[in-house]
Enzyme design. Structure first.
Site, PDB file in Angstrom:
ATOM      1  N   SER A   1       0.820  -1.216   0.000  1.00 54.13           N
ATOM      2  CA  SER A   1       0.000   0.000   0.000  1.00 54.13           C
ATOM      3  C   SER A   1       0.850   1.261   0.000  1.00 54.13           C
ATOM      4  CB  SER A   1      -0.913   0.023   1.221  1.00 54.13           C
ATOM      5  OG  SER A   1      -1.610  -1.191   1.343  1.00 54.13           O
TER       6      SER A   1
HETATM    7  N1  SAH Z   1      -0.757  -4.886   4.005  1.00 54.20           N
HETATM    8  C1  SAH Z   1       0.014  -5.248   2.838  1.00 54.20           C
HETATM    9  C2  SAH Z   1      -0.660  -4.889   1.548  1.00 54.20           C
HETATM   10  C3  SAH Z   1      -1.749  -5.812   1.290  1.00 54.20           C
HETATM   11  S1  SAH Z   1      -2.360  -6.001  -0.341  1.00 54.20           S
HETATM   12  C4  SAH Z   1       1.410  -4.672   2.870  1.00 54.20           C
HETATM   13  O1  SAH Z   1       1.748  -3.916   3.795  1.00 54.20           O
HETATM   14  O2  SAH Z   1       2.182  -4.999   1.962  1.00 54.20           O
HETATM   15  C5  SAH Z   1      -3.705  -7.053   0.130  1.00 54.20           C
HETATM   16  C6  SAH Z   1      -3.336  -8.452   0.492  1.00 54.20           C
HETATM   17  O3  SAH Z   1      -4.496  -9.091   0.965  1.00 54.20           O
HETATM   18  C7  SAH Z   1      -2.837  -9.279  -0.684  1.00 54.20           C
HETATM   19  O4  SAH Z   1      -1.590  -9.812  -0.394  1.00 54.20           O
HETATM   20  C8  SAH Z   1      -3.898 -10.358  -0.825  1.00 54.20           C
HETATM   21  O5  SAH Z   1      -3.387 -11.600  -1.253  1.00 54.20           O
HETATM   22  C9  SAH Z   1      -4.456 -10.434   0.577  1.00 54.20           C
HETATM   23  N2  SAH Z   1      -5.797 -11.003   0.702  1.00 54.20           N
HETATM   24  C10 SAH Z   1      -6.860 -10.833  -0.130  1.00 54.20           C
HETATM   25  N3  SAH Z   1      -7.921 -11.530   0.328  1.00 54.20           N
HETATM   26  C11 SAH Z   1      -7.530 -12.162   1.463  1.00 54.20           C
HETATM   27  C12 SAH Z   1      -8.160 -13.044   2.380  1.00 54.20           C
HETATM   28  N4  SAH Z   1      -9.430 -13.440   2.229  1.00 54.20           N
HETATM   29  N5  SAH Z   1      -7.465 -13.504   3.420  1.00 54.20           N
HETATM   30  C13 SAH Z   1      -6.161 -13.146   3.601  1.00 54.20           C
HETATM   31  N6  SAH Z   1      -5.494 -12.315   2.767  1.00 54.20           N
HETATM   32  C14 SAH Z   1      -6.172 -11.837   1.709  1.00 54.20           C
END
Ligand code: SAH
EC number: 2.1.1.77
Length: 231
Positions: free
Chosen positions: A78
């Site tokens: 992000s």
């Molecule tokens: N917080 C992260 C950015 C996240 S991007 C950072 O600091 O880099 C969003 C993430 O959520 C992705 O890696 C995606 O694979 C994950 N995601 C999406 N749906 C999800 C779910 N149901 N359970 C766990 N992770 C999930």
């Protein structure tokens, strides 16, 4: 372009190089402050976590800019402002136990881990979960537990949390997720369709129910159910 070296005495040079953070880090802090982040603990945590270690080497040069960047598995780390804003809105306290859904690179988890007692972070891609776990260990973030799992199906044994942060867009909040929040707890999540308008929502759990507030419009990758079949 490079700045020409200043002609200073050796003692001053030593002082400047040992005290001043590198220019890109100063710009990073400045842009967060300019955009309204004022919580000192949050700003300190943002400064302390080496974002360049959470991105692929090809993106290292841009790691201190205020932009989202691609990571493996088609996901993104992000934008720093959004990380800082969500963190500030969580009103964290040192004793909190926090759940993050969407570990991604592990960057936001690292920021959060500097502000609370325990972070449990769930990721549905094995590659991302493994890499984030290894990186966090290498950087000594010992109070973060990274789990491979589905944030829509947190096992009962995980217990409840003072704070919950979702970092992938859900179309709507589910009651089972809200039920993981302790009384007095706060949850922040982007809510909206994958390719439409998403709004950051803050939910506070009071003794007699939930209070929901819309914060700002945002753009996140979608939350998907189940553990990813692709690695
Ligand atoms: N917080 C992260 C950015 C996240 S991007 C950072 O600091 O880099 C969003 C993430 O959520 C992705 O890696 C995606 O694979 C994950 N995601 C999406 N749906 C999800 C779910 N149901 N359970 C766990 N992770 C999930």
């Amino acid at each position: 372009m490079e700045l020409a070296p200043r002609h200073t005495g050796s003692s001053e040079r030593t002082m400047v190089s040992s005290v001043a953070p590198p220019p890109e880090k100063m710009m990073f802090q400045l842009s967060l402050r300019r955009r309204g982040i004022s919580d000192r603990a949050v700003l300190q945590a943002m400064e302390a976590v080496p974002r360049d270690r959470f991105v692929d080497p090809v993106h290292r040069d841009g790691a201190w800019r205020d932009t989202a960047l691609p990571i493996a598995c088609g996901q993104t780390i992000s934008q720093p402002f959004v990380v800082a804003y969500m963190t500030e809105q969580l009103r964290l306290e040192a004793g909190h136990r926090l759940l993050e859904i969407g570990t991604g690179s592990g960057y936001h988890a690292a920021v959060l881990s500097r502000l609370v007692r325990d972070v449990v972070s769930v990721e549905r891609f094995k590659t991302l979960a493994d890499r984030a776990r290894a990186r966090l260990k290498e950087l000594n973030y010992a109070n973060v537990e990274v789990l491979l799992g589905d944030g829509f199906a947190i096992p009962e044994g995980a217990g409840t949390f003072d704070r919950i942060i979702v970092t992938a867009a859900m179309t709507e909040l589910s009651q089972p997720l809200l039920d993981l929040l302790d009384p007095g707890g706060i949850l922040i999540a982007p809510i909206g369709p994958a390719n439409g308008r998403q709004t950051l929502i803050r939910v506070e759990r009071k003794d007699d129910g939930f209070i929901r507030k819309a914060l700002v419009d945002v753009r996140f990758v979608p939350a998907l159910t189940g553990i990813a079949r692709e690695l």
